[in-house]
Design a protein around this motif. Sequence first.
Motif, PDB file in Angstrom:
ATOM      1  N   MET A   1       6.618  -4.423  -8.031  1.00 22.92           N
ATOM      2  CA  MET A   1       6.096  -5.149  -9.190  1.00 22.92           C
ATOM      3  C   MET A   1       6.411  -6.639  -9.020  1.00 22.92           C
ATOM      4  O   MET A   1       7.535  -7.017  -8.708  1.00 22.92           O
ATOM      5  N   SER A   4       6.338 -12.027 -12.209  1.00 19.71           N
ATOM      6  CA  SER A   4       5.627 -12.433 -13.425  1.00 19.71           C
ATOM      7  C   SER A   4       5.251 -11.218 -14.277  1.00 19.71           C
ATOM      8  O   SER A   4       5.354 -11.248 -15.511  1.00 19.71           O
ATOM      9  N   GLU A   5       4.848 -10.157 -13.603  1.00 20.68           N
ATOM     10  CA  GLU A   5       4.488  -8.931 -14.321  1.00 20.68           C
ATOM     11  C   GLU A   5       5.731  -8.297 -14.931  1.00 20.68           C
ATOM     12  O   GLU A   5       5.705  -7.789 -16.058  1.00 20.68           O
ATOM     13  N   ASN A   8       6.774 -10.132 -18.053  1.00 22.60           N
ATOM     14  CA  ASN A   8       5.921  -9.772 -19.181  1.00 22.60           C
ATOM     15  C   ASN A   8       6.372  -8.453 -19.811  1.00 22.60           C
ATOM     16  O   ASN A   8       6.511  -8.340 -21.041  1.00 22.60           O
ATOM     17  N   GLN A   9       6.625  -7.458 -18.957  1.00 21.41           N
ATOM     18  CA  GLN A   9       7.057  -6.158 -19.457  1.00 21.41           C
ATOM     19  C   GLN A   9       8.466  -6.226 -20.047  1.00 21.41           C
ATOM     20  O   GLN A   9       8.772  -5.556 -21.032  1.00 21.41           O
ATOM     21  N   SER A  72      -1.900  -7.797 -20.546  1.00 25.06           N
ATOM     22  CA  SER A  72      -2.761  -7.967 -19.369  1.00 25.06           C
ATOM     23  C   SER A  72      -2.510  -6.818 -18.406  1.00 25.06           C
ATOM     24  O   SER A  72      -1.418  -6.244 -18.371  1.00 25.06           O
ATOM     25  N   ASN A  74      -2.932  -5.318 -14.338  1.00 25.76           N
ATOM     26  CA  ASN A  74      -3.212  -5.652 -12.953  1.00 25.76           C
ATOM     27  C   ASN A  74      -4.359  -4.771 -12.444  1.00 25.76           C
ATOM     28  O   ASN A  74      -4.849  -3.880 -13.151  1.00 25.76           O
TER      29      ASN A  74
END
Length: 325
Positions: A1, A4-5, A8-9, A72, A74
């Motif tokens: 992962m 940035s993702e 967010n999570q 958002s 992926n």
Amino acid sequence: MKKSERMNQMLRFINQKQQFTLQDLMQEFQISKRTAIRDIASLEELGAPIYAEYGRYGGYRLLQQMQLPPISFNTGELHALYFAIQALRSFSNLPFQATFRSIHEKFISALSDKQRLEIQNIEHRVSFKHTEQIKDSENLEFLLMAAVQNTVIQIVYHNARTSRHKESSSSYVTNSNVRTIQPIALYAMRGYWYCQAYDLHKQAYRIFRCDRISSPQLTDIEPLDHIKELSLQDAHSLWKPSEQAIPFQCRINEAGMELFHQEHFPSMKLEVYAEQTYLVGSYEPHELEFIIRYLAGYGKSIQIMKPASLKQALRQYYLDLLEHV
């Protein structure tokens, strides 16, 4: 992962949890302690109001809930969502009256031009084969909410049984009766919706075909505590045949075992005796037509050992089919 993702999570995770520890982050996101510390620092740089609490029972606390960024997805998640939406295509009935067309249109319209092109390419490369829904089930939302809210309901259930006559090889008779049940879960299989429930009158776990349920009504009956916490899988442990249930045994080969794993019911299982595998189970007297049709689907991969009445009924079923050839 990607980081940035993960950020967010992680924002969503701590915003919901409010109080957390490094161990919470390490376990939730499968990261090291050093990475967790760096991530907390990155969150603070993003403006997250995180307060460190020191001491034996210390950790971190969010001083106030944050305004989170829009969700958002992926590329992999978008593809997974598309595949999941395709699973709805074959159902004319869904809880909450959801339809494939409306969900699909909203999903496609929310994509970027590049993402929409990727989905179109998938449509040209992947074929989805579905089992179409065979019967409409009008009360799915009512049944699902009864299961979620642990309520006892009253239904009219239409049992279909078959009586044979010389002039008609199989004429169907519908037997309706009022049942008081506590729904546990819903599931779809082979074109039908089913409701797992506890029958309060019979004091037994039962599975009802949803399209045969009509006139559902709420009751004032207190739900049973030992049913409340059951999951879809746990419910199978409640299965017990009635005193009238008829046991059966069939010898089964490897091809038959593959068919069994594709579709079977709580009242049946595979057992091995002397290096030979058998399909064993039981059926209620009114389920004879059902068990005959089910076993007929195995073709030559099974051989009924007992009871003799079931073997005779299957033989008659094949003779009736020959009359229509």
